[in-house]
Every structure is written in C-alpha cells, then in structure tokens.
Design a protein around this motif. Structure first.
Motif, PDB file in Angstrom:
ATOM      1  N   ALA A 143       0.828  -1.209   0.000  1.00 30.68           N
ATOM      2  CA  ALA A 143       0.000   0.000   0.000  1.00 30.68           C
ATOM      3  C   ALA A 143       0.858   1.254   0.000  1.00 30.68           C
ATOM      4  O   ALA A 143       0.552   2.240  -0.698  1.00 30.68           O
ATOM      5  CB  ALA A 143      -0.927  -0.014   1.216  1.00 30.68           C
ATOM      6  N   ILE A 144       1.958   1.224   0.754  1.00 28.29           N
ATOM      7  CA  ILE A 144       2.854   2.386   0.790  1.00 28.29           C
ATOM      8  C   ILE A 144       3.479   2.621  -0.574  1.00 28.29           C
ATOM      9  O   ILE A 144       3.596   3.758  -1.039  1.00 28.29           O
ATOM     10  CB  ILE A 144       3.935   2.182   1.869  1.00 28.29           C
ATOM     11  CG1 ILE A 144       3.306   2.210   3.260  1.00 28.29           C
ATOM     12  CG2 ILE A 144       5.026   3.241   1.749  1.00 28.29           C
ATOM     13  CD1 ILE A 144       4.274   1.894   4.379  1.00 28.29           C
ATOM     14  N   VAL A 149       2.201   1.776  -3.542  1.00 32.11           N
ATOM     15  CA  VAL A 149       1.161   2.289  -4.447  1.00 32.11           C
ATOM     16  C   VAL A 149       0.901   3.771  -4.180  1.00 32.11           C
ATOM     17  O   VAL A 149       0.806   4.581  -5.115  1.00 32.11           O
ATOM     18  CB  VAL A 149      -0.134   1.467  -4.288  1.00 32.11           C
ATOM     19  CG1 VAL A 149      -1.268   2.114  -5.067  1.00 32.11           C
ATOM     20  CG2 VAL A 149       0.089   0.037  -4.756  1.00 32.11           C
ATOM     21  N   ILE A 150       0.785   4.135  -2.908  1.00 29.19           N
ATOM     22  CA  ILE A 150       0.540   5.542  -2.557  1.00 29.19           C
ATOM     23  C   ILE A 150       1.713   6.415  -2.989  1.00 29.19           C
ATOM     24  O   ILE A 150       1.521   7.526  -3.518  1.00 29.19           O
ATOM     25  CB  ILE A 150       0.283   5.672  -1.045  1.00 29.19           C
ATOM     26  CG1 ILE A 150      -1.030   4.981  -0.662  1.00 29.19           C
ATOM     27  CG2 ILE A 150       0.227   7.143  -0.634  1.00 29.19           C
ATOM     28  CD1 ILE A 150      -1.280   4.913   0.828  1.00 29.19           C
ATOM     29  N   SER A 151       2.937   5.907  -2.803  1.00 28.13           N
ATOM     30  CA  SER A 151       4.121   6.677  -3.199  1.00 28.13           C
ATOM     31  C   SER A 151       4.146   6.907  -4.706  1.00 28.13           C
ATOM     32  O   SER A 151       4.456   8.008  -5.174  1.00 28.13           O
ATOM     33  CB  SER A 151       5.389   5.941  -2.752  1.00 28.13           C
ATOM     34  OG  SER A 151       5.413   5.779  -1.348  1.00 28.13           O
ATOM     35  N   TYR A 196       1.547   6.970  -6.698  1.00 27.68           N
ATOM     36  CA  TYR A 196       0.469   7.907  -7.030  1.00 27.68           C
ATOM     37  C   TYR A 196       0.874   9.352  -6.726  1.00 27.68           C
ATOM     38  O   TYR A 196       0.667  10.249  -7.547  1.00 27.68           O
ATOM     39  CB  TYR A 196      -0.792   7.542  -6.248  1.00 27.68           C
ATOM     40  CG  TYR A 196      -1.934   8.509  -6.450  1.00 27.68           C
ATOM     41  CD1 TYR A 196      -2.692   8.484  -7.612  1.00 27.68           C
ATOM     42  CD2 TYR A 196      -2.249   9.459  -5.476  1.00 27.68           C
ATOM     43  CE1 TYR A 196      -3.733   9.382  -7.806  1.00 27.68           C
ATOM     44  CE2 TYR A 196      -3.283  10.351  -5.662  1.00 27.68           C
ATOM     45  CZ  TYR A 196      -4.025  10.313  -6.823  1.00 27.68           C
ATOM     46  OH  TYR A 196      -5.042  11.211  -7.024  1.00 27.68           O
ATOM     47  N   VAL A 197       1.478   9.567  -5.567  1.00 31.65           N
ATOM     48  CA  VAL A 197       1.926  10.913  -5.199  1.00 31.65           C
ATOM     49  C   VAL A 197       3.019  11.393  -6.152  1.00 31.65           C
ATOM     50  O   VAL A 197       3.027  12.557  -6.583  1.00 31.65           O
ATOM     51  CB  VAL A 197       2.423  10.934  -3.740  1.00 31.65           C
ATOM     52  CG1 VAL A 197       3.069  12.279  -3.404  1.00 31.65           C
ATOM     53  CG2 VAL A 197       1.276  10.639  -2.780  1.00 31.65           C
ATOM     54  N   THR A 198       3.934  10.492  -6.516  1.00 31.90           N
ATOM     55  CA  THR A 198       4.993  10.853  -7.459  1.00 31.90           C
ATOM     56  C   THR A 198       4.422  11.276  -8.799  1.00 31.90           C
ATOM     57  O   THR A 198       4.880  12.242  -9.415  1.00 31.90           O
ATOM     58  CB  THR A 198       5.957   9.660  -7.642  1.00 31.90           C
ATOM     59  OG1 THR A 198       6.514   9.310  -6.374  1.00 31.90           O
ATOM     60  CG2 THR A 198       7.072  10.011  -8.613  1.00 31.90           C
ATOM     61  N   TRP A 199       3.398  10.552  -9.263  1.00 35.49           N
ATOM     62  CA  TRP A 199       2.767  10.903 -10.542  1.00 35.49           C
ATOM     63  C   TRP A 199       2.085  12.259 -10.467  1.00 35.49           C
ATOM     64  O   TRP A 199       2.145  13.051 -11.410  1.00 35.49           O
ATOM     65  CB  TRP A 199       1.769   9.823 -10.931  1.00 35.49           C
ATOM     66  CG  TRP A 199       0.988  10.162 -12.169  1.00 35.49           C
ATOM     67  CD1 TRP A 199      -0.287  10.609 -12.246  1.00 35.49           C
ATOM     68  CD2 TRP A 199       1.458  10.090 -13.521  1.00 35.49           C
ATOM     69  NE1 TRP A 199      -0.653  10.823 -13.544  1.00 35.49           N
ATOM     70  CE2 TRP A 199       0.398  10.512 -14.359  1.00 35.49           C
ATOM     71  CE3 TRP A 199       2.664   9.708 -14.105  1.00 35.49           C
ATOM     72  CZ2 TRP A 199       0.511  10.559 -15.732  1.00 35.49           C
ATOM     73  CZ3 TRP A 199       2.786   9.757 -15.483  1.00 35.49           C
ATOM     74  CH2 TRP A 199       1.724  10.174 -16.277  1.00 35.49           C
ATOM     75  N   GLN A 200       1.459  12.563  -9.349  1.00 35.50           N
ATOM     76  CA  GLN A 200       0.747  13.824  -9.212  1.00 35.50           C
ATOM     77  C   GLN A 200       1.702  15.024  -9.148  1.00 35.50           C
ATOM     78  O   GLN A 200       1.341  16.127  -9.585  1.00 35.50           O
ATOM     79  CB  GLN A 200      -0.132  13.800  -7.955  1.00 35.50           C
ATOM     80  CG  GLN A 200      -1.281  12.805  -8.029  1.00 35.50           C
ATOM     81  CD  GLN A 200      -2.254  13.119  -9.159  1.00 35.50           C
ATOM     82  OE1 GLN A 200      -2.570  14.275  -9.425  1.00 35.50           O
ATOM     83  NE2 GLN A 200      -2.733  12.071  -9.824  1.00 35.50           N
TER      84      GLN A 200
END
Length: 352
Positions: free
Chosen positions: A19-20, A22-24, A26-30
C-alpha cells in the motif's frame, strides 16, 4: 484471547508495504512536474559545479569559486539577453517566414516525382498527407503536454525563480539535500544508496561534458558550412542546430530541416550539400566522441543503447512534452543506473 500468528503478521506487513508503494507512486505521478523542475535544478547544478571545480583547481576556496561562477553566469545571461537574443529573434522571424516556403517547394517536387512513378507503386506507397495524419496525434500530444508544463511550471516567474533558487542551493551546499534523500531508505541500505548517488553524479557530469562538446562543435561546423554554401541566416541556424543537438538522434534530424528548406529556394546543388554537411558533421562528432584522446571529456560510465534512447524520448516526451525530449537522456542515465544497481545487482542477482 487469540494471539496473531507470525504468518498473519508478516502478511499484514507485506500488504502495508504494498500500500505504501502504491501511494508513493500515485503521489509521485501527481507531483511529476515539480519533480521535473527539481531534476532540471540538479542537472544545472552539476553543470555549474563543473566550472566551480575547474576554478578550485587553481587554489581558490569553494565559496569564492561559487561566487565567481554565479557572477560569470549572470554576466553571460546579461550578454545573452542583451546582445545575442535580440538579433537572434530578428533572424529567427525571417527563418520562420522562409521555412514554410521551402517546405511547399519540397512538397511540389515530391508531387512531381510521384507523377513520374509507376501508378501501381504509387497506389501502394502512403502519401505525404497520410504520413502527416498518422504523426499528428503524437506530435499534438507532445506539444500540448509541453505547453501545459511550460505554462504551469516554467512559464511563470515564480517557477523560474524556484528553479534558479534550487539550482543555487544545490550548488552551494548539496550535502544536506543528499543526506535527506539517503535517510528515506532503510538504515542497512543507506551506504549503498550513497554509492549509487555518486555513480549518478559522475555519469551526469560526464554526459554534460560530452553534450557541451557536441553542441559546440555542431554549432561551429554548421556555421562554417552554411556560410561557405551561402545559405541565408547561417548564424541563427547554427545556434538552433547547437541547441537541438542537445536532443540525441532526433535533434540532428530536426536541425537540418530549416537549412534544407531554405536551400530548396536556392540553387539545385544546395539541398544535397546541406544534407551531406549535417551528415558528415554528425559522423565527425561521433568519431571524436569515440577517440581515446577525448575519452576523459566525452565518455561517461552509463552506456545507453540507441533503441533505448529513442524509446525513452518517446516515453518522456509523451509525459512531459518538449522538456521531456530535452531531458530524456539524463533521465535515462539516472534510471539505468538505479535499475542496474538496485533491481539487477541487489535483487535479481541475489535472488535464490
């Protein structure tokens, strides 16, 4: 009361880790545009640090060397925007007006050639309009993303100031920022991360020396050749050639379009002469890059295959636009080192 087993704890820990990750991602893409600015600052800081280290070899302290470098940079920018840019923009406007005329002439010549070919062969070959129609979606996507990033990040004064500030901060004292990045990794792996960062720094510096060398030679060679051939606006086209040389493979192809288009409006021998000029300039630079005498200047430890470079340019160009094309090679160099050292050496080679 039931006590959780070790298997359930480890399973829960793996899910938390997944989960960490995946979240990382997603944040990197944003925040990819901000990360691109940060990467540009790192590249610029490395470029300026080469000058700083050159000054330090003369026995000057690093603080004074950085101050001298900043003064030289400011004077260069003043001279660039005060002297070179105005004349360049004036000639560039003329270039913009002449190139479409040359392209129209080329289209007319191609249509005349097609009328002389076998009708069956003409039916099989794609027309110019069909080729343009197939390329147009990709070009529009790259251009639109480039404009979006330009206006949303580099197009504003605030973002430009941010880029300059980050560059100067990294140049003045890079150690704290490097240590912050290292601390993001587990304690047992931090020494290894430090080694990988040193490899990336060495590779980027080597590439910067090589690309500066290539850009300077392409500017000089094209200026001399176009001047001898009597091609109008030779200086502007030579500067444009040097800038586009920053983009491997694609840049040299794009840089030949303006002089070739203008040469089509001149004598018939000039278009093939321009093509041969750029072709032999490219070969000469490749030979110089591979010459052992220039090994310390022109080589870097990260070797990129031409196919990977093209795929990387398409990938980063699609994501970041024009800036992605310009920064594709340094992004590929850093990505290759991390994949080779982390994924291959530290994971796959030790996987039993």
């Amino acid at each position: 009361m039931t006590v959780p087993s070790n298997d359930s704890k480890s399973s829960f820990g793996r899910w938390i880790g997944f989960a960490i990750i995946v979240i990382s991602l997603y944040v990197t893409w944003q925040i990819r545009q901000i990360l691109l600015i940060l990467f540009m600052a790192i590249v610029l800081a490395n470029a300026l640090d080469i000058l700083v280290e050159t000054i330090r070899r003369r026995g000057i302290k690093r603080g004074i060397a950085i101050l001298i470098t900043i003064v030289v940079l400011l004077l260069s920018l003043v001279g660039l925007f005060g002297i070179i840019i105005p004349s360049f923009l004036g000639q560039f406007q003329q270039l913009v007006n002449l190139v479409p005329r040359g392209i129209n002439q080329l289209t007319t010549n191609i249509n005349q050639l097609i009328t002389r070919l076998d009708p069956d062969l003409v039916a099989v070959l794609p027309t110019v309009d069909q080729v343009i129609a197939q390329l147009q979606p990709i070009l529009q996507q790259i251009a639109s993303r480039g404009l979006n990033i330009f206006y949303s990040s580099l197009g504003t004064l605030l973002s430009s100031i941010l880029l300059i500030a980050l560059t100067l901060m990294l140049l003045a004292n890079p150690v704290p920022y490097r240590n912050c990045l290292i601390r993001l990794f587990p304690a047992f792996y931090r020494q290894r991360v430090d080694e990988i960062l040193k490899m990336c720094n060495q590779a980027l510096r080597g590439w910067l020396k090589e690309i500066t060398f290539d850009m300077s030679l392409m500017t000089l060679f094209s200026l001399i050749g176009l001047s001898i051939f009597g091609i109008p606006l030779a200086l502007t086209q030579a500067i444009l050639t040097g800038i586009l040389t920053f983009i491997p493979n694609i840049g040299i192809g794009l840089s030949v379009i303006p002089p070739l288009a203008i040469a089509l409006l001149e004598e018939p021998w000039k278009p093939p002469a321009v093509i041969l000029l750029y072709f032999y300039c490219y070969l000469a630079i490749q030979k110089l890059d591979n010459n052992p005498r220039f090994a310390k200047l022109s080589t870097y430890p990260a070797v990129l295959l031409p196919g990977f470079i093209l795929l990387g340019q398409l990938f980063f160009g699609t994501i970041f636009g024009i800036l992605g094309l310009f920064l594709a090679v340094p992004l590929l160099i850093v990505s290759q080192i991390w994949l080779k050292e982390v994924l291959i050496k530290d994971v796959l080679n030790k996987w039993e």
